[in-house]
Scaffold this motif. Sequence first.
Motif, PDB file in Angstrom:
ATOM      1  N   GLY A 112      58.701 -89.944  -4.433  1.00 53.83           N
ATOM      2  CA  GLY A 112      59.110 -90.052  -3.041  1.00 53.83           C
ATOM      3  C   GLY A 112      58.707 -91.382  -2.427  1.00 53.83           C
ATOM      4  N   ASP A 113      59.552 -91.916  -1.544  1.00 55.08           N
ATOM      5  CA  ASP A 113      59.240 -93.169  -0.859  1.00 55.08           C
ATOM      6  C   ASP A 113      58.161 -92.957   0.191  1.00 55.08           C
ATOM      7  N   ARG A 114      58.244 -91.855   0.911  1.00 52.32           N
ATOM      8  CA  ARG A 114      57.288 -91.595   1.988  1.00 52.32           C
ATOM      9  C   ARG A 114      56.020 -90.922   1.483  1.00 52.32           C
ATOM     10  N   ASN A 115      56.157 -90.126   0.429  1.00 49.78           N
ATOM     11  CA  ASN A 115      55.011 -89.418  -0.129  1.00 49.78           C
ATOM     12  C   ASN A 115      55.032 -89.583  -1.642  1.00 49.78           C
ATOM     13  N   PRO A 116      54.175 -90.434  -2.190  1.00 52.55           N
ATOM     14  CA  PRO A 116      54.195 -90.687  -3.637  1.00 52.55           C
ATOM     15  C   PRO A 116      53.793 -89.483  -4.472  1.00 52.55           C
ATOM     16  N   CYS A 117      53.248 -88.435  -3.846  1.00 52.41           N
ATOM     17  CA  CYS A 117      52.935 -87.223  -4.601  1.00 52.41           C
ATOM     18  C   CYS A 117      54.197 -86.512  -5.062  1.00 52.41           C
ATOM     19  N   VAL A 118      55.239 -86.590  -4.249  1.00 52.02           N
ATOM     20  CA  VAL A 118      56.452 -85.804  -4.488  1.00 52.02           C
ATOM     21  C   VAL A 118      57.291 -86.429  -5.598  1.00 52.02           C
ATOM     22  N   VAL A 119      57.666 -85.627  -6.560  1.00 52.20           N
ATOM     23  CA  VAL A 119      58.583 -86.053  -7.606  1.00 52.20           C
ATOM     24  C   VAL A 119      59.999 -85.705  -7.158  1.00 52.20           C
ATOM     25  N   VAL A 120      60.814 -86.720  -6.948  1.00 51.02           N
ATOM     26  CA  VAL A 120      62.186 -86.520  -6.485  1.00 51.02           C
ATOM     27  C   VAL A 120      63.083 -86.087  -7.641  1.00 51.02           C
ATOM     28  N   SER A 121      62.917 -86.706  -8.788  1.00 50.86           N
ATOM     29  CA  SER A 121      63.724 -86.340  -9.953  1.00 50.86           C
ATOM     30  C   SER A 121      63.037 -86.799 -11.228  1.00 50.86           C
ATOM     31  N   GLY A 122      63.486 -86.255 -12.331  1.00 54.73           N
ATOM     32  CA  GLY A 122      62.942 -86.632 -13.623  1.00 54.73           C
ATOM     33  C   GLY A 122      63.522 -85.750 -14.705  1.00 54.73           C
ATOM     34  N   VAL A 123      63.050 -85.936 -15.923  1.00 50.74           N
ATOM     35  CA  VAL A 123      63.511 -85.153 -17.072  1.00 50.74           C
ATOM     36  C   VAL A 123      62.293 -84.682 -17.857  1.00 50.74           C
ATOM     37  N   LEU A 124      62.272 -83.391 -18.172  1.00 50.59           N
ATOM     38  CA  LEU A 124      61.219 -82.849 -19.027  1.00 50.59           C
ATOM     39  C   LEU A 124      61.750 -82.694 -20.441  1.00 50.59           C
ATOM     40  N   HIS A 125      61.053 -83.287 -21.386  1.00 51.67           N
ATOM     41  CA  HIS A 125      61.322 -83.033 -22.798  1.00 51.67           C
ATOM     42  C   HIS A 125      60.349 -81.924 -23.201  1.00 51.67           C
ATOM     43  N   ASP A 126      60.829 -80.700 -23.102  1.00 50.65           N
ATOM     44  CA  ASP A 126      59.970 -79.523 -23.204  1.00 50.65           C
ATOM     45  C   ASP A 126      59.254 -79.467 -24.556  1.00 50.65           C
ATOM     46  N   PRO A 127      57.928 -79.433 -24.545  1.00 55.47           N
ATOM     47  CA  PRO A 127      57.201 -79.437 -25.820  1.00 55.47           C
ATOM     48  C   PRO A 127      57.396 -78.153 -26.620  1.00 55.47           C
ATOM     49  N   TYR A 128      57.616 -77.035 -25.942  1.00 57.05           N
ATOM     50  CA  TYR A 128      57.724 -75.756 -26.631  1.00 57.05           C
ATOM     51  C   TYR A 128      59.042 -75.571 -27.373  1.00 57.05           C
ATOM     52  N   THR A 129      60.131 -76.131 -26.822  1.00 57.36           N
ATOM     53  CA  THR A 129      61.462 -75.895 -27.397  1.00 57.36           C
ATOM     54  C   THR A 129      62.170 -77.165 -27.842  1.00 57.36           C
ATOM     55  N   GLY A 130      61.785 -78.314 -27.317  1.00 53.26           N
ATOM     56  CA  GLY A 130      62.485 -79.554 -27.595  1.00 53.26           C
ATOM     57  C   GLY A 130      63.663 -79.804 -26.671  1.00 53.26           C
ATOM     58  N   LYS A 131      63.923 -78.909 -25.726  1.00 51.78           N
ATOM     59  CA  LYS A 131      65.029 -79.088 -24.791  1.00 51.78           C
ATOM     60  C   LYS A 131      64.746 -80.230 -23.816  1.00 51.78           C
ATOM     61  N   SER A 132      65.807 -80.893 -23.355  1.00 49.34           N
ATOM     62  CA  SER A 132      65.698 -81.877 -22.271  1.00 49.34           C
ATOM     63  C   SER A 132      66.167 -81.200 -20.989  1.00 49.34           C
ATOM     64  N   LEU A 133      65.265 -81.065 -20.028  1.00 51.69           N
ATOM     65  CA  LEU A 133      65.541 -80.303 -18.814  1.00 51.69           C
ATOM     66  C   LEU A 133      65.464 -81.223 -17.599  1.00 51.69           C
ATOM     67  N   LYS A 195      49.783 -63.682 -30.786  1.00 55.44           N
ATOM     68  CA  LYS A 195      50.968 -62.920 -30.385  1.00 55.44           C
ATOM     69  C   LYS A 195      52.131 -63.809 -29.961  1.00 55.44           C
ATOM     70  N   TRP A 196      51.877 -65.094 -29.796  1.00 56.07           N
ATOM     71  CA  TRP A 196      52.950 -66.017 -29.403  1.00 56.07           C
ATOM     72  C   TRP A 196      52.594 -67.413 -29.883  1.00 56.07           C
ATOM     73  N   ARG A 197      53.613 -68.121 -30.359  1.00 58.18           N
ATOM     74  CA  ARG A 197      53.461 -69.536 -30.688  1.00 58.18           C
ATOM     75  C   ARG A 197      54.751 -70.251 -30.306  1.00 58.18           C
ATOM     76  N   PRO A 198      54.697 -71.546 -30.032  1.00 58.27           N
ATOM     77  CA  PRO A 198      55.892 -72.262 -29.580  1.00 58.27           C
ATOM     78  C   PRO A 198      57.042 -72.131 -30.565  1.00 58.27           C
ATOM     79  N   PRO A 199      58.275 -71.932 -30.067  1.00 59.16           N
ATOM     80  CA  PRO A 199      59.432 -71.881 -30.970  1.00 59.16           C
ATOM     81  C   PRO A 199      59.587 -73.150 -31.799  1.00 59.16           C
ATOM     82  N   ARG A 200      59.199 -74.282 -31.253  1.00 63.65           N
ATOM     83  CA  ARG A 200      59.322 -75.562 -31.946  1.00 63.65           C
ATOM     84  C   ARG A 200      58.095 -75.792 -32.825  1.00 63.65           C
ATOM     85  N   ARG A 201      58.281 -75.688 -34.132  1.00 62.15           N
ATOM     86  CA  ARG A 201      57.168 -75.773 -35.074  1.00 62.15           C
ATOM     87  C   ARG A 201      56.428 -77.107 -34.981  1.00 62.15           C
ATOM     88  N   GLU A 202      57.151 -78.181 -34.642  1.00 58.77           N
ATOM     89  CA  GLU A 202      56.528 -79.504 -34.564  1.00 58.77           C
ATOM     90  C   GLU A 202      55.426 -79.563 -33.509  1.00 58.77           C
TER      91      GLU A 202
END
Length: 241
Positions: A112-133, A195-202
């Motif tokens: 954010g321009d007025r508040n640098p804490c705020v994330v206006v946009s971005g992309v997550l490369h999800d570690p658990y699945t490998g998806k780009s969100l 009981k759970w592990r990430p779907p993405r083995r890497e």
Amino acid sequence: MGQRCAGAVLAVVAALLVGGCHHEQREAAARASAAALLARAPLTGPGFPPAAAAARSQLNGLTVEWGKNWQTYKRENFGRYWSDETDAVGGRNGCDTRDDVLRRDLSELREGDRNPCVVVSGVLHDPYTGKSLPYYYRRASQIQTDHVVALGAAWRAGAYAWTPQRRLEYANDLDVLLAADKQTNYDKSSKTADKWRPPRREYWCEYARRYTGIKHKYRLSVTAPEKLALQELLATCPAGQ
């Protein structure tokens, strides 16, 4: 009389203009101060996550026992909202924890321009699945903030005996948190590593390193099946890591 009124009006307008300038200057100074604070605040603790060899050693030092007091767990035991409890080295930076996680884990980041804490946009490369969100401020997204060792799992492993402040700190510790795919986070819920592990083995190696590092940092216990699962996950780490 008219001239006096006109003079008074001009004086008021001038004062407002000056005051407005001062207000803008104060806002600019506040933004600069916040940006400087964010720039020097690390979002990952020193030495975290531990290397595989260190994680194995930490795992061997954990207490092995069955979970306790599972029936008394409530999310509210760890606080109701995100806060600004600590950054990775125990300080505060003026941003709530979710903002910190997004700034750390997203790429193509626009703040954010007025508040640098705020994330206006971005992309997550999800570690658990490998998806780009994709992420956009004020729009629904497929991104949630996951506690790697879930709050319910931490409760059963010893957090039930902590003070409320200690639990609040845990819930907002950046070492404990990852931005992750929403559905995968739902699937994980409060399940432990057996009981759970990430779907993405890497990601199995880093997941086990993070998970074990959290257990060690907070002196949480593990069950026997949980310890065995973590040993198996750490065995996937490349030699020398």
